[in-house]
Design a protein around this motif. Structure first.
Motif, mmCIF file in Angstrom:
data_model
loop_
_atom_site.group_PDB
_atom_site.id
_atom_site.type_symbol
_atom_site.label_atom_id
_atom_site.label_comp_id
_atom_site.label_asym_id
_atom_site.label_seq_id
_atom_site.Cartn_x
_atom_site.Cartn_y
_atom_site.Cartn_z
ATOM 1 N N MET A 1 11.230 1.797 -6.574
ATOM 2 C CA MET A 1 11.171 2.558 -5.392
ATOM 3 C C MET A 1 9.694 2.622 -5.098
ATOM 4 O O MET A 1 9.046 2.793 -5.715
ATOM 5 C CB MET A 1 11.744 3.916 -5.485
ATOM 6 N N ALA A 2 9.575 2.086 -3.743
ATOM 7 C CA ALA A 2 8.070 2.387 -3.154
ATOM 8 C C ALA A 2 7.683 3.510 -2.819
ATOM 9 O O ALA A 2 8.688 4.486 -2.701
ATOM 10 C CB ALA A 2 7.943 1.204 -2.094
ATOM 11 N N LYS A 3 6.611 4.105 -2.589
ATOM 12 C CA LYS A 3 5.962 5.437 -2.300
ATOM 13 C C LYS A 3 6.513 5.512 -0.821
ATOM 14 O O LYS A 3 6.421 4.597 0.088
ATOM 15 C CB LYS A 3 4.743 5.523 -2.601
ATOM 16 N N ILE A 4 6.858 6.822 -0.499
ATOM 17 C CA ILE A 4 7.037 7.207 0.945
ATOM 18 C C ILE A 4 6.111 8.302 1.320
ATOM 19 O O ILE A 4 5.898 9.444 0.671
ATOM 20 C CB ILE A 4 8.390 7.665 1.118
ATOM 21 N N GLU A 5 5.036 8.130 2.270
ATOM 22 C CA GLU A 5 4.201 8.833 2.637
ATOM 23 C C GLU A 5 4.809 10.035 3.541
ATOM 24 O O GLU A 5 5.168 9.903 4.611
ATOM 25 C CB GLU A 5 3.061 8.259 3.421
ATOM 26 N N LEU A 6 4.883 11.267 3.035
ATOM 27 C CA LEU A 6 5.794 12.594 3.500
ATOM 28 C C LEU A 6 4.828 12.960 4.711
ATOM 29 O O LEU A 6 5.373 13.438 5.567
ATOM 30 C CB LEU A 6 5.965 13.375 2.711
ATOM 31 N N THR A 7 3.387 12.737 4.497
ATOM 32 C CA THR A 7 2.567 13.348 5.617
ATOM 33 C C THR A 7 2.444 12.420 6.921
ATOM 34 O O THR A 7 1.807 12.851 7.794
ATOM 35 C CB THR A 7 1.142 13.626 4.947
ATOM 36 N N ARG A 8 3.285 11.292 6.852
ATOM 37 C CA ARG A 8 3.579 10.720 8.288
ATOM 38 C C ARG A 8 4.101 11.438 9.158
ATOM 39 O O ARG A 8 4.052 11.185 10.525
ATOM 40 C CB ARG A 8 4.333 9.351 7.873
ATOM 41 N N SER A 9 5.169 12.307 8.637
ATOM 42 C CA SER A 9 5.642 13.302 9.565
ATOM 43 C C SER A 9 4.911 14.231 10.132
ATOM 44 O O SER A 9 4.275 15.123 9.549
ATOM 45 C CB SER A 9 7.036 14.007 8.848
ATOM 46 N N PRO A 10 4.642 14.160 11.491
ATOM 47 C CA PRO A 10 3.786 15.279 11.762
ATOM 48 C C PRO A 10 4.077 16.550 11.685
ATOM 49 O O PRO A 10 3.388 17.438 11.563
ATOM 50 C CB PRO A 10 4.047 14.844 13.464
#
Lengths: 147, 443
Positions: free
Chosen positions: B1-10
């Protein structure tokens, strides 16, 4: 062997270990009576061994304050006043290991006043050991296949 | 599983950058914490009817060990109220940095204390008195108050949040186990940090405080010492800090080489096993010894407790390492392979806590209505009878946790041993034997 196939086989073996019914040697049910002394914060004897189907009578004797005895899984209980004896009779129709515990607040360590009732063989313990062994076996096999 | 950047969500990013959501949670937590202290000191001495015991050692502990640590790592530290008064005092402000720096000593913590040995000792101190601490409201109240005042005291003497980083008995094990969690705070681009002037994430700026945990985010590769306080997200002028969702136990791929962390793993592993035997076992003599502080039986208990944690467990582990005939120093192998005990220890605690929490959770309902044990009935639930919950799924749940922990530990052992080129078999066998002991104690 194909890694997926070996994992599938280990998974199936795991399911068998966890759920397959075990052969039970029929033992004629008996009437068993235990006198248990309850004191802060222990039962004596603290472990009971009976066979599946036995009719069990527990005579609870409290030696200091009010104590209770509640059996997990059977959901039955009895309470005894200081110096008094109270009785509880039930048929041990569920196999396994069950904690019994004080269900009357009796002091600081009350939540940890615990004993153990073993009905027949503790199947779950052996199944767990089997699952752990399979888990290690599977992990080592997958390690070998990756190497 | 690749990382998902949560802080992309405004939404998430703004919620983390703004101080207000965190402050709201902080205030609620602080009120609850102070109430727990008061309940412990003035409430009923009956633990199972006192907010301080029921909400700290059953409700909070359940949330911490079954949810917060496994899924959010240092998530608890992000909202913990203990350092708050000290931080406010140290900073001279509650929200953003003030114009003038408050005049406190602001000393650097001496080098010899910049490790987790003090946290190991503080945890062990509480562990040795745990039977009294878990069951006696006024002792719980005193300990909670002592932690609050220790945090305030250290904040006036040392820079940053010395209590959290070097002394908190809870923070030590949360840090250790946070390496397994699927949440991390990391930089996005190392080059940006290299070229950044002034390093406001570490030194602070008008936008926020320098890292309270004394960590330079640019060099962050593990969760262990990042308290998820979110200050660096607020201070980074380059928007170079992200909170990511990642695979479980990503940090464990790089084994630790620190002996203090290795011993933390043994302390936690040993404590879980000892508690399973003493608190949940049927042996009254052990309970008496653990509870009657100061008696000769208690001193024997202390000696046995420490012997298991500092002698027996690491001793057998070291014997296994010696069997591998590695050319590396034993100390190095010991620290690296002890990484494999982190998931095992976490799952031991999950299995132990399941039993303790499910059995006693019904006290929470009654204590809600009568938190001080004064006979109140605020929500009509005071007379809720004690009833163990979900006893039918307890044993299968514990087995799943322990077997899962064993697999997780074995796979971590393989990764750690391949890093240092030695066999993982002794560590796997060791983990297997400890798991069998835990089965016997819990099932």
């Amino acid at each position: 062997m194909n890694p997926r196939l070996s994992l599938l086989l280990i998974g199936l073996a795991g399911l068998a270990v966890a759920f397959a019914p075990l052969p039970v040697q029929p033992i004629a049910p008996q009437e068993r009576t235990f006198e248990i002394d309850a004191r802060q914060y222990a039962y004596s004897p603290s472990e009971l061994q009976v066979n599946h189907g036995d009719t069990v009578t527990i005579q609870l004797v409290s030696t200091d304050v009010v104590h209770g005895l509640y059996i997990d899984g059977y959901d039955i209980s009895v309470e005894a006043d200081p110096g008094q004896t109270a009785s509880l009779t039930f048929i041990a129709n569920k196999s396994g290991s069950f904690r019994f515990r004080c269900n009357v607040t009796c002091g600081a360590m009350h939540p940890f006043m615990i004993g153990k009732l073993n009905v027949g063989i503790d199947n779950w313990l052996y199944r767990s050991i089997g699952l752990a062994t399979l888990a290690i076996f599977g992990t080592v096999i997958s390690m070998r296949q990756k190497a | 599983m690749a990382k998902i950047e949560l802080t992309r969500s405004p939404f998430i990013k703004n919620a983390l950058k703004s101080r207000y959501p965190q402050l709201a949670v902080f205030i609620i937590m602080l009120v609850g914490y102070i109430f727990a202290i008061l309940a412990g000191l003035i409430g009923t001495p009956v633990g199972s009817h006192n907010f301080s015991i029921v909400f700290v050692w059953i409700a909070w502990w359940a949330v911490l060990i079954l949810v917060a640590v496994p899924f959010f790592g240092r998530g608890w530290c992000a909202v913990c109220p203990i350092p708050l008064p000290g931080e406010w005092l140290q900073r001279g402000a509650i929200l953003s940095p003030p114009g003038k720096r408050p005049k406190w000593l602001n000393l650097r913590v001496p080098k010899m204390f910049r490790n987790i040995w003090m946290q190991n000792i503080s945890f062990l101190l509480l562990a040795l008195f745990s039977s009294v601490l878990l069951t006696t409201p006024n002792i719980t109240g005193i300990v909670l108050a002592a932690m609050l005042f220790a945090a305030i005291g250290l904040s006036t003497i040392f820079e940053r949040c010395a209590f959290c980083r070097y002394l908190c008995p809870v923070g030590g094990f949360i840090g250790l186990y946070s390496q397994t969690a699927p949440i991390e705070l990391r930089i996005k681009d190392k080059q940006v940090c290299v070229q950044c002037e002034g390093k406001p994430c570490y030194n602070g700026s008008e936008l926020g405080y320098g890292c309270p945990w004394d960590v330079f985010p640019g060099g962050l590769s593990k969760n262990t010492y990042c308290g998820l306080c979110m200050e660096c997200i607020r201070t980074c002028p380059h928007d170079n800090i992200a909170v990511n969702l990642r695979p479980f136990s990503a940090d464990l791929a790089k084994p630790s080489t620190r002996i203090d962390e290795a011993f933390k793993a043994f302390i936690m592993l040993g404590s879980a096993m000892i508690y399973a035997g003493v608190l949940l076992g049927p042996w009254g003599a052990f309970k008496d010894a653990a509870y009657n502080v100061g008696t000769s039986a208690w001193f024997m208990y202390v000696i046995i407790f420490l012997a298991i944690i500092f002698g027996i467990l690491p001793g057998f582990f070291t014997l296994g390492i010696l069997k591998t005939k590695s050319r590396l120093p034993v100390k190095h192998c010991f620290a690296s392979l002890a990484t494999a005990l982190i998931p095992l220890g976490l799952m031991f605690w999950v299995a132990f806590s399941l039993s303790f929490v499910l059995t006693n959770a019904s006290y929470i309902v009654a204590a809600l209505s009568d938190p001080l044990g004064f006979g109140w009935n605020l929500f009509g639930t005071t007379n809720t009878a004690w009833q163990p919950m979900l006893t039918s799924i307890l044993a299968p749940g514990q087995t799943l946790a322990l077997v899962g922990g064993l697999i997780w530990s074995a796979r971590t052992a393989q990764k750690a041993s391949s890093e240092i080129n030695i066999s993982s078999i002794p560590t796997i066998v060791y983990s297997f034997i400890l798991t069998l002991v835990m089965f016997w104690l819990l099932l």
